[in-house]
Write a protein that holds these residues in place. Structure first.
Motif, PDB file in Angstrom:
ATOM      1  N   ALA A 128      -6.282  -9.212  -8.137  1.00 24.05           N
ATOM      2  CA  ALA A 128      -7.121 -10.411  -8.061  1.00 24.05           C
ATOM      3  C   ALA A 128      -8.417 -10.112  -8.799  1.00 24.05           C
ATOM      4  CB  ALA A 128      -7.372 -10.810  -6.612  1.00 24.05           C
ATOM      5  N   ALA A 129      -9.318 -11.106  -8.871  1.00 28.56           N
ATOM      6  CA  ALA A 129     -10.450 -11.030  -9.793  1.00 28.56           C
ATOM      7  C   ALA A 129     -11.600 -10.144  -9.307  1.00 28.56           C
ATOM      8  CB  ALA A 129     -10.970 -12.448 -10.060  1.00 28.56           C
ATOM      9  N   ARG A 130     -11.800 -10.023  -8.027  1.00 22.31           N
ATOM     10  CA  ARG A 130     -12.990  -9.337  -7.522  1.00 22.31           C
ATOM     11  C   ARG A 130     -12.872  -7.830  -7.633  1.00 22.31           C
ATOM     12  NH1 ARG A 130     -16.124 -13.243  -5.083  1.00 22.31           N
ATOM     13  NH2 ARG A 130     -15.011 -15.046  -4.227  1.00 22.31           N
ATOM     14  N   ASP A 131     -14.029  -7.154  -7.525  1.00 20.15           N
ATOM     15  CA  ASP A 131     -14.004  -5.681  -7.554  1.00 20.15           C
ATOM     16  C   ASP A 131     -14.189  -5.079  -6.161  1.00 20.15           C
ATOM     17  OD1 ASP A 131     -16.690  -6.192  -7.196  1.00 20.15           O
ATOM     18  OD2 ASP A 131     -17.321  -5.399  -9.135  1.00 20.15           O
ATOM     19  N   THR A 132     -14.136  -5.913  -5.123  1.00 23.14           N
ATOM     20  CA  THR A 132     -14.004  -5.431  -3.743  1.00 23.14           C
ATOM     21  C   THR A 132     -12.523  -5.491  -3.384  1.00 23.14           C
ATOM     22  OG1 THR A 132     -16.207  -6.176  -3.054  1.00 23.14           O
ATOM     23  CG2 THR A 132     -14.577  -5.827  -1.323  1.00 23.14           C
ATOM     24  N   TRP A 133     -11.952  -4.337  -3.071  1.00 22.12           N
ATOM     25  CA  TRP A 133     -10.538  -4.262  -2.708  1.00 22.12           C
ATOM     26  C   TRP A 133     -10.398  -4.224  -1.198  1.00 22.12           C
ATOM     27  CZ3 TRP A 133      -6.816  -0.794  -5.981  1.00 22.12           C
ATOM     28  CH2 TRP A 133      -7.037  -1.018  -7.348  1.00 22.12           C
ATOM     29  N   VAL A 134      -9.296  -4.777  -0.715  1.00 26.79           N
ATOM     30  CA  VAL A 134      -8.907  -4.618   0.688  1.00 26.79           C
ATOM     31  C   VAL A 134      -7.698  -3.683   0.726  1.00 26.79           C
ATOM     32  CG1 VAL A 134      -8.074  -5.740   2.790  1.00 26.79           C
ATOM     33  CG2 VAL A 134      -9.758  -6.898   1.329  1.00 26.79           C
ATOM     34  N   ILE A 135      -7.780  -2.656   1.543  1.00 27.46           N
ATOM     35  CA  ILE A 135      -6.644  -1.755   1.748  1.00 27.46           C
ATOM     36  C   ILE A 135      -6.132  -1.987   3.161  1.00 27.46           C
ATOM     37  CG2 ILE A 135      -5.812   0.620   1.786  1.00 27.46           C
ATOM     38  CD1 ILE A 135      -7.984   1.366  -0.155  1.00 27.46           C
ATOM     39  N   THR A 136      -4.882  -2.398   3.261  1.00 28.44           N
ATOM     40  CA  THR A 136      -4.296  -2.717   4.559  1.00 28.44           C
ATOM     41  C   THR A 136      -3.450  -1.555   5.052  1.00 28.44           C
ATOM     42  OG1 THR A 136      -2.356  -3.761   3.525  1.00 28.44           O
ATOM     43  CG2 THR A 136      -4.242  -5.175   4.026  1.00 28.44           C
ATOM     44  N   VAL A 137      -3.405  -1.385   6.363  1.00 25.68           N
ATOM     45  CA  VAL A 137      -2.625  -0.279   6.931  1.00 25.68           C
ATOM     46  C   VAL A 137      -2.040  -0.711   8.272  1.00 25.68           C
ATOM     47  CG1 VAL A 137      -4.737   0.771   7.869  1.00 25.68           C
ATOM     48  CG2 VAL A 137      -2.674   2.159   7.606  1.00 25.68           C
ATOM     49  N   HIS A 138      -0.716  -0.630   8.352  1.00 21.65           N
ATOM     50  CA  HIS A 138       0.013  -1.088   9.537  1.00 21.65           C
ATOM     51  C   HIS A 138      -0.074  -0.047  10.660  1.00 21.65           C
ATOM     52  CE1 HIS A 138       3.449   1.703   9.342  1.00 21.65           C
ATOM     53  NE2 HIS A 138       3.222   1.706   8.043  1.00 21.65           N
ATOM     54  N   GLY A 139       0.512  -0.402  11.812  1.00 20.62           N
ATOM     55  CA  GLY A 139       0.478   0.494  12.957  1.00 20.62           C
ATOM     56  C   GLY A 139       1.837   0.708  13.578  1.00 20.62           C
ATOM     57  N   LEU A 140       1.851   0.971  14.874  1.00 20.51           N
ATOM     58  CA  LEU A 140       3.069   1.331  15.598  1.00 20.51           C
ATOM     59  C   LEU A 140       4.147   0.262  15.487  1.00 20.51           C
ATOM     60  CD1 LEU A 140       1.585   2.737  18.933  1.00 20.51           C
ATOM     61  CD2 LEU A 140       2.916   4.046  17.258  1.00 20.51           C
ATOM     62  N   GLY A 141       5.371   0.712  15.212  1.00 14.35           N
ATOM     63  CA  GLY A 141       6.525  -0.171  15.271  1.00 14.35           C
ATOM     64  C   GLY A 141       6.659  -1.143  14.121  1.00 14.35           C
ATOM     65  N   THR A 142       5.802  -1.042  13.096  1.00 15.97           N
ATOM     66  CA  THR A 142       5.879  -1.944  11.951  1.00 15.97           C
ATOM     67  C   THR A 142       5.851  -1.126  10.665  1.00 15.97           C
ATOM     68  OG1 THR A 142       3.475  -2.266  11.856  1.00 15.97           O
ATOM     69  CG2 THR A 142       4.727  -3.809  13.200  1.00 15.97           C
ATOM     70  N   THR A 143       5.895  -1.815   9.525  1.00 11.08           N
ATOM     71  CA  THR A 143       5.824  -1.186   8.212  1.00 11.08           C
ATOM     72  C   THR A 143       4.743  -1.888   7.398  1.00 11.08           C
ATOM     73  OG1 THR A 143       7.378  -2.671   7.111  1.00 11.08           O
ATOM     74  CG2 THR A 143       8.325  -0.809   8.334  1.00 11.08           C
ATOM     75  N   ARG A 144       4.603  -1.520   6.139  1.00 12.71           N
ATOM     76  CA  ARG A 144       3.598  -2.185   5.296  1.00 12.71           C
ATOM     77  C   ARG A 144       3.925  -3.656   5.059  1.00 12.71           C
ATOM     78  NH1 ARG A 144       5.058  -0.577  -0.843  1.00 12.71           N
ATOM     79  NH2 ARG A 144       7.135   0.275  -0.489  1.00 12.71           N
TER      80      ARG A 144
ATOM     81  N   LEU B  63      -6.015 -13.401   1.889  1.00 14.71           N
ATOM     82  CA  LEU B  63      -6.847 -12.489   1.100  1.00 14.71           C
ATOM     83  C   LEU B  63      -6.755 -12.826  -0.388  1.00 14.71           C
ATOM     84  CD1 LEU B  63      -6.015  -9.138   2.931  1.00 14.71           C
ATOM     85  CD2 LEU B  63      -8.106 -10.501   3.135  1.00 14.71           C
ATOM     86  N   HIS B  64      -5.558 -13.182  -0.835  1.00 17.14           N
ATOM     87  CA  HIS B  64      -5.393 -13.549  -2.237  1.00 17.14           C
ATOM     88  C   HIS B  64      -6.179 -14.822  -2.547  1.00 17.14           C
ATOM     89  CE1 HIS B  64      -3.382 -13.160  -6.100  1.00 17.14           C
ATOM     90  NE2 HIS B  64      -3.067 -14.446  -6.065  1.00 17.14           N
ATOM     91  N   GLY B  65      -6.243 -15.733  -1.596  1.00 14.23           N
ATOM     92  CA  GLY B  65      -7.019 -16.952  -1.784  1.00 14.23           C
ATOM     93  C   GLY B  65      -8.505 -16.682  -1.947  1.00 14.23           C
ATOM     94  N   LEU B  66      -8.983 -15.572  -1.396  1.00 19.01           N
ATOM     95  CA  LEU B  66     -10.379 -15.156  -1.571  1.00 19.01           C
ATOM     96  C   LEU B  66     -10.571 -14.337  -2.839  1.00 19.01           C
ATOM     97  CD1 LEU B  66     -11.397 -14.110   2.074  1.00 19.01           C
ATOM     98  CD2 LEU B  66     -11.883 -16.256   0.893  1.00 19.01           C
ATOM     99  N   ARG B  67      -9.519 -14.193  -3.619  1.00 16.77           N
ATOM    100  CA  ARG B  67      -9.522 -13.443  -4.895  1.00 16.77           C
ATOM    101  C   ARG B  67      -9.851 -11.968  -4.685  1.00 16.77           C
ATOM    102  NH1 ARG B  67     -13.321 -15.847  -8.921  1.00 16.77           N
ATOM    103  NH2 ARG B  67     -14.674 -16.215  -7.110  1.00 16.77           N
ATOM    104  N   LEU B  68      -9.372 -11.415  -3.578  1.00 16.15           N
ATOM    105  CA  LEU B  68      -9.575 -10.000  -3.281  1.00 16.15           C
ATOM    106  C   LEU B  68      -8.311  -9.213  -3.639  1.00 16.15           C
ATOM    107  CD1 LEU B  68     -11.255 -10.448   0.204  1.00 16.15           C
ATOM    108  CD2 LEU B  68     -12.371  -9.471  -1.811  1.00 16.15           C
ATOM    109  N   PRO B  69      -8.423  -8.188  -4.490  1.00 18.94           N
ATOM    110  CA  PRO B  69      -7.265  -7.319  -4.724  1.00 18.94           C
ATOM    111  C   PRO B  69      -6.876  -6.619  -3.422  1.00 18.94           C
ATOM    112  CG  PRO B  69      -9.012  -6.917  -6.342  1.00 18.94           C
ATOM    113  CD  PRO B  69      -9.604  -7.766  -5.259  1.00 18.94           C
TER     114      PRO B  69
ATOM    115  N   PHE C  78     -16.441 -12.578   8.027  1.00 24.51           N
ATOM    116  CA  PHE C  78     -16.756 -11.153   7.914  1.00 24.51           C
ATOM    117  C   PHE C  78     -16.744 -10.689   6.463  1.00 24.51           C
ATOM    118  CE2 PHE C  78     -15.274  -6.696   7.854  1.00 24.51           C
ATOM    119  CZ  PHE C  78     -16.316  -6.106   8.551  1.00 24.51           C
ATOM    120  N   LEU C  79     -15.778 -11.167   5.685  1.00 22.21           N
ATOM    121  CA  LEU C  79     -15.588 -10.641   4.326  1.00 22.21           C
ATOM    122  C   LEU C  79     -16.559 -11.207   3.302  1.00 22.21           C
ATOM    123  CD1 LEU C  79     -11.680 -10.649   4.132  1.00 22.21           C
ATOM    124  CD2 LEU C  79     -13.183  -8.647   4.237  1.00 22.21           C
ATOM    125  N   ILE C  80     -16.974 -12.443   3.450  1.00 20.07           N
ATOM    126  CA  ILE C  80     -17.806 -13.076   2.405  1.00 20.07           C
ATOM    127  C   ILE C  80     -19.056 -12.255   2.049  1.00 20.07           C
ATOM    128  CG2 ILE C  80     -19.366 -15.030   2.017  1.00 20.07           C
ATOM    129  CD1 ILE C  80     -17.162 -16.863   2.985  1.00 20.07           C
TER     130      ILE C  80
END
Length: 374
Positions: free
Chosen positions: A152-168, A178-184, A369-371
């Motif tokens: 996405a266009a911005r230079d603030t990235w979001v890194i997501t990380v799952h937890g117990l019993g799930t996957t990415r 998040l994509h709608g906010l143009r965040l990679p 929170f993100l803006i």
């Protein structure tokens, strides 16, 4: 002689009983520390499909099947998405009727054993959501970690990380937002995940070691142009996010953290998860076994979560019906440093299921929170 033999038999019986108790405690601990995403969490049970048509499904009534919102419904060879409880239809008292949103594959036929998960989507961002992505590899401590990168266009990235019993796949719940906010977005797997390097015994350290893989993902992002990074974790992934923010090599690039149902009191989580595998009297042995397996002290994660160690804003989202991660721990942390921590509770939500219960409210809290961090 008879008394001597009786005493020996009694001593042997005590020894055998003690060994059995220790073994049961270790079994219960390992059931939690080796949680697999293709099975229900240890503290939960599969339920039976009693009836289904194109629009509705009738399931055994349990606290999980009564949760508000939208969830993945999975079983062997089956993935579907179910919506809210349908209240205005007749059904047996020990059942619950939910709306069927879609069936990805398989058939939710009567008699099938299934369970609900907050992980709604399966596959990858392109196939599941229509979002272009690149399959990349993050150089991790134990080897290459597979990851999805959604540009996405911005230079603030979001890194997501799952937890117990799930996957990415779980973080795909919020990818369109998040994509709608143009965040990679970078969505990595980590050690012991499908396709990622494993540890010798395949056990989880509940974030205490795994956070290093998240730190490697931050390094990957910074090397590829991220000026700021927001870490967004669920469950033990939230614990990883907190630990990476305070201990990582690129702490100066972390702009904020989102902690969804953080597992900070791990003995409480273990007792909740292992409760049906061992009697309450054996829970101290299960906790002790987990200590030995992981090297964690009971308060290790709570100590790591000391607000004094964090210097960036944190949004905590926590369901009021979370059986694994006590809401009270999140309240305690938020109260200790209210200028830095924002706590949002979601009524009726279970563990890591706040988005599922109320996606509009969840995303609005996330947007606010993100803006300022973009």
């Amino acid at each position: 002689m008879a008394l001597g033999r009786a005493a020996a038999v009694a001593a042997t019986s005590v020894t055998v009983a003690g060994a059995a108790a220790v073994a049961a405690g270790r079994y219960a601990a390992d059931a939690v520390l080796k949680t697999r995403p293709d099975r229900p969490l240890p503290g939960e049970h599969a339920v039976t499909v009693h009836d289904a048509d194109a629009a509705r499904i009738t399931l055994t009534r349990t606290p999980a099947t009564l949760l508000p919102g939208t969830y993945g419904l999975v079983g062997k060879g089956l993935h579907a998405v179910v919506g809210p409880v349908v209240a205005d239809v007749s059904h047996p008292y020990d059942c619950v009727v939910r709306r069927i949103e879609r069936v990805t594959h398989g058939s939710p036929a009567p008699g099938r054993r299934v369970w609900l998960t907050p992980q709604v989507h399966i596959g990858n961002p392109r196939d599941a959501l229509g979002l272009d992505h690149t399959d990349v590899e993050v150089p991790g401590e134990l080897g290459a970690l597979p990851a999805w990168f959604v540009p996405a266009a911005r230079d603030t990235w979001v890194i997501t990380v799952h937890g117990l019993g799930t996957t990415r796949e779980h973080p795909m719940n919020v990818l369109p937002f998040l994509h709608g906010l143009r965040l990679p977005v970078l969505a990595p797997a980590y050690r012991n995940d499908p396709g990622a390097p494993g540890t010798p015994h395949g056990i989880s350290h509940l974030g205490a070691h795994e956070w290093r893989d998240l730190d490697a993902a931050v390094d990957y992002a910074v090397r590829r142009g991220a000026r700021r990074v927001v870490l967004h974790g669920w469950s033990t992934g939230a614990t990883m996010a907190l630990l990476a923010a305070v201990n990582g090599a690129h702490g100066d690039r972390i702009a904020g953290v989102v902690l969804d149902s953080p597992v900070l009191d791990w003995p409480a989580a273990l007792r909740a998860l292992a409760g049906h595998r061992a009697p309450a009297a054996l829970m101290p042995l299960a906790v002790r076994a987990a200590e030995g397996r992981t090297g964690l002290t009971p308060d290790a994660l709570l100590a790591a979560a000391d607000p004094a160690r964090l210097s960036v804003p944190a949004l905590i989202v926590h369901g009021t019906e979370d059986p694994l991660a006590p809401l009270e721990r999140s309240r305690e942390i938020a109260a200790r440093k209210p200028a830095l921590f924002t706590l949002r509770t979601v009524r009726g939500a279970g563990h890591a299921g706040s988005w599922n219960a109320d996606p509009q409210r969840y995303e609005e809290a996330l947007r606010r929170f993100l803006i300022p961090l973009m």
